[in-house]
Design an enzyme around this catalytic site. Sequence first.
Site, PDB file in Angstrom:
ATOM      1  N   CYS A 268       0.914  -1.143   0.058  1.00  0.00           N
ATOM      2  CA  CYS A 268      -0.111   0.066  -0.025  1.00  0.00           C
ATOM      3  C   CYS A 268       0.874   1.315   0.187  1.00  0.00           C
ATOM      4  CB  CYS A 268      -1.054  -0.020   1.332  1.00  0.00           C
ATOM      5  SG  CYS A 268      -2.052  -1.457   1.261  1.00  0.00           S
TER       6      CYS A 268
ATOM      7  N   CYS B 107     -13.025   0.595   8.268  1.00  0.00           N
ATOM      8  CA  CYS B 107     -12.056   0.101   7.186  1.00  0.00           C
ATOM      9  C   CYS B 107     -12.217   1.133   6.027  1.00  0.00           C
ATOM     10  CB  CYS B 107     -12.887  -1.193   6.807  1.00  0.00           C
ATOM     11  SG  CYS B 107     -12.912  -2.589   7.958  1.00  0.00           S
ATOM     12  N   SER B 108     -11.079   0.948   5.409  1.00  0.00           N
ATOM     13  CA  SER B 108     -10.915   1.678   4.022  1.00  0.00           C
ATOM     14  C   SER B 108     -11.822   0.783   2.988  1.00  0.00           C
ATOM     15  CB  SER B 108      -9.536   1.974   3.562  1.00  0.00           C
ATOM     16  OG  SER B 108      -8.820   0.594   3.612  1.00  0.00           O
TER      17      SER B 108
ATOM     18  N   LYS C 150      -9.923   6.431   4.429  1.00  0.00           N
ATOM     19  CA  LYS C 150     -11.410   5.615   4.582  1.00  0.00           C
ATOM     20  C   LYS C 150     -12.336   6.183   3.915  1.00  0.00           C
ATOM     21  CE  LYS C 150     -14.698   4.178   6.942  1.00  0.00           C
ATOM     22  NZ  LYS C 150     -15.498   3.845   5.654  1.00  0.00           N
TER      23      LYS C 150
ATOM     24  N   HIS D 126      -9.328   3.852  -1.172  1.00  0.00           N
ATOM     25  CA  HIS D 126      -7.703   3.447  -1.123  1.00  0.00           C
ATOM     26  C   HIS D 126      -7.508   2.341  -2.033  1.00  0.00           C
ATOM     27  CE1 HIS D 126      -4.185   1.881   0.512  1.00  0.00           C
ATOM     28  NE2 HIS D 126      -4.637   1.286   1.600  1.00  0.00           N
TER      29      HIS D 126
HETATM   30  N1  COA Z   1     -16.972   1.611   4.838  1.00  0.00           N
HETATM   31  C1  COA Z   1     -18.134   2.069   4.668  1.00  0.00           C
HETATM   32  N2  COA Z   1     -19.170   1.551   3.919  1.00  0.00           N
HETATM   33  C2  COA Z   1     -18.435   0.394   3.275  1.00  0.00           C
HETATM   34  C3  COA Z   1     -17.173   0.009   3.165  1.00  0.00           C
HETATM   35  C4  COA Z   1     -16.493   0.633   3.938  1.00  0.00           C
HETATM   36  N3  COA Z   1     -15.064   0.333   3.930  1.00  0.00           N
HETATM   37  N4  COA Z   1     -16.970  -1.025   2.368  1.00  0.00           N
HETATM   38  C5  COA Z   1     -18.216  -1.165   1.900  1.00  0.00           C
HETATM   39  N5  COA Z   1     -19.270  -0.412   2.254  1.00  0.00           N
HETATM   40  C6  COA Z   1     -20.593  -0.422   2.193  1.00  0.00           C
HETATM   41  C7  COA Z   1     -21.074  -0.338   0.672  1.00  0.00           C
HETATM   42  O1  COA Z   1     -21.269   0.995   0.281  1.00  0.00           O
HETATM   43  C8  COA Z   1     -22.526  -1.081   0.778  1.00  0.00           C
HETATM   44  O2  COA Z   1     -23.388  -0.104   1.273  1.00  0.00           O
HETATM   45  P1  COA Z   1     -25.085  -0.298   0.661  1.00  0.00           P
HETATM   46  O3  COA Z   1     -25.289  -1.610   0.945  1.00  0.00           O
HETATM   47  O4  COA Z   1     -25.544   0.861   1.163  1.00  0.00           O
HETATM   48  O5  COA Z   1     -24.591  -0.197  -0.701  1.00  0.00           O
HETATM   49  C9  COA Z   1     -22.316  -2.234   1.821  1.00  0.00           C
HETATM   50  O6  COA Z   1     -21.177  -1.376   2.761  1.00  0.00           O
HETATM   51  C10 COA Z   1     -21.881  -3.372   1.408  1.00  0.00           C
HETATM   52  O7  COA Z   1     -20.803  -3.474   0.484  1.00  0.00           O
HETATM   53  P2  COA Z   1     -19.804  -4.686   0.083  1.00  0.00           P
HETATM   54  O8  COA Z   1     -18.956  -3.916  -1.082  1.00  0.00           O
HETATM   55  O9  COA Z   1     -20.703  -5.615  -0.115  1.00  0.00           O
HETATM   56  O10 COA Z   1     -18.785  -4.589   1.311  1.00  0.00           O
HETATM   57  P3  COA Z   1     -17.919  -5.857   1.560  1.00  0.00           P
HETATM   58  O11 COA Z   1     -18.516  -6.769   2.758  1.00  0.00           O
HETATM   59  O12 COA Z   1     -17.761  -6.731   0.413  1.00  0.00           O
HETATM   60  O13 COA Z   1     -16.429  -5.299   1.852  1.00  0.00           O
HETATM   61  C11 COA Z   1     -15.032  -4.669   3.578  1.00  0.00           C
HETATM   62  C12 COA Z   1     -16.340  -4.670   3.150  1.00  0.00           C
HETATM   63  C13 COA Z   1     -14.609  -4.063   5.080  1.00  0.00           C
HETATM   64  C14 COA Z   1     -14.766  -6.326   3.989  1.00  0.00           C
HETATM   65  C15 COA Z   1     -14.026  -4.433   2.490  1.00  0.00           C
HETATM   66  O14 COA Z   1     -14.379  -3.002   2.234  1.00  0.00           O
HETATM   67  C16 COA Z   1     -12.773  -4.379   2.862  1.00  0.00           C
HETATM   68  O15 COA Z   1     -11.963  -5.483   2.750  1.00  0.00           O
HETATM   69  N6  COA Z   1     -11.778  -3.296   3.450  1.00  0.00           N
HETATM   70  C17 COA Z   1     -10.422  -3.200   3.704  1.00  0.00           C
HETATM   71  C18 COA Z   1      -9.834  -3.103   2.316  1.00  0.00           C
HETATM   72  C19 COA Z   1      -8.278  -3.535   2.930  1.00  0.00           C
HETATM   73  O16 COA Z   1      -7.713  -4.353   3.578  1.00  0.00           O
HETATM   74  N7  COA Z   1      -7.130  -2.529   2.432  1.00  0.00           N
HETATM   75  C20 COA Z   1      -5.921  -2.578   2.641  1.00  0.00           C
HETATM   76  C21 COA Z   1      -5.669  -2.052   3.609  1.00  0.00           C
HETATM   77  S1  COA Z   1      -4.014  -2.168   4.317  1.00  0.00           S
END
Ligand code: COA
Length: 419
Positions: free
Chosen positions: A91, A240-241, A362, A366
Amino acid sequence: MKKLNRGVAVVGTGMSQFGSFPEKTTRDLFVEAFQDMRASVDRGLDPNDIEAIYVGNYSSDLFEGQGHTAPIMADWVGLAPRPATRVEDACASGGVALRQGILAVASGLYDVVLVGGIEKMSNLPIAGVTDALATAGDVSFEIPAGFTFPGFYAAIATAYMHRYGASPNALLRVGIKNHDNGKLNPKAQFRARIADLMAGRIAKAQQKGLPVPEWQTEMDFLHDDGANPFIAWPLRLFDCSPVTDGAAAVLLVSEEIARRFSDAPLYVIGTGQASDTSALHDRPELTALRAAQLAGQQAYAMAGVTPDDIKIAEVHDCFTIAEIVATEDLGFFAPGTGHEAAEEGLTTRHGPKPINTSGGLKSKGHPVGASGAAQAVEVWKQMRGQAGERQVDRDVDLAMTHNVGGTGQTCVVHIYERR
Ligand code: COA
């Protein structure tokens, strides 16, 4: 004390829209960022002047099945046959690409260098994204034990809360602040305050004749396990981002020629980079990132400034705990007090130390290999008074960017000055 061999200036920055774009490829996103950067160069840019390109990219290979991305990006913005180099540090790829560009100009080899950052993550289903990101952890020790990236930062958050008695509300405050800022950033993935999202859910329930949630405040909403589920305890969804597609571009030139391009260049006066053990279990403590502390110290020493001098900082908030730890690692707040600073609002746009005015990772999003370069876009706008509704209410003559790879195996910090 280490110094750059000659001065380096930022004379243009740009980024694509951040979000989820099934219809776009990395190439489209990079062209968008390049054009945005080109439009930001006050006195115009002839692309023929660009002598080399460095591209931060974590893993187009895993996300898109396309490796060898740097020459492709160079080609798509018309820069072949100039030397094009891909930089990968998880990252921190974008921030390290920026540093490579800075060093290339400072060395005297090139006068004009393009730095890019790219990532297109949304092609994969979430399980695939999680697996692709996990390869930035230690696959010998950590991944077989079941760690994911939310899991790593959950371990850091747990250790931090245990050691310093921090409340989960401190984490949630970071999310609230960054969504407040992201709402004001037209390029952000999430352009909504958490209060807006809460109001939207209430209105939807009313419309559908469903039971109406009894949330009064954003904190009520964020403590609701249905609205804000745990991803890896104690981190919830809004800690989470997100998964993001996006690109960024930064134009660097030698200090002597900066005014040929820009009426208000930014000068890179400090840069630092350090690394750390590949696995968390080998570290003496989990509540600070040693690489971030060292990279910060190097950058401060080179710039001859202190943490108090920095007016705003874009820090690596891949998870809310990461922002709190970063504000301590960079010396803005004493160890163990970053959570209080977050809860007291010291890092809001109008607080004494604005952090992540862009919305941060966030809320802005990202796209991992692009994030470090995109941080420079925000300091460019804030330092030149071009951040629109989210412009801070003070003169920003010194700013910092802080970009972390993995769980701190890599950290790179830059300090910028407007003269
Ligand atoms: N923050 C806030 N809302 C989020 C979000 C986040 N990070 N990620 C998704 N959403 C929302 C979506 O907009 C959607 O909203 P809606 O139902 O109103 O349309 C809902 O949550 C579901 O989205 P979805 O894409 O199905 O979520 P997901 O379960 O597939 O993914 C996480 C969610 C947290 C698992 C994913 O964002 C993630 O893995 N984040 C971390 C990424 C990471 O590790 N990056 C590297 C860092 S070092």
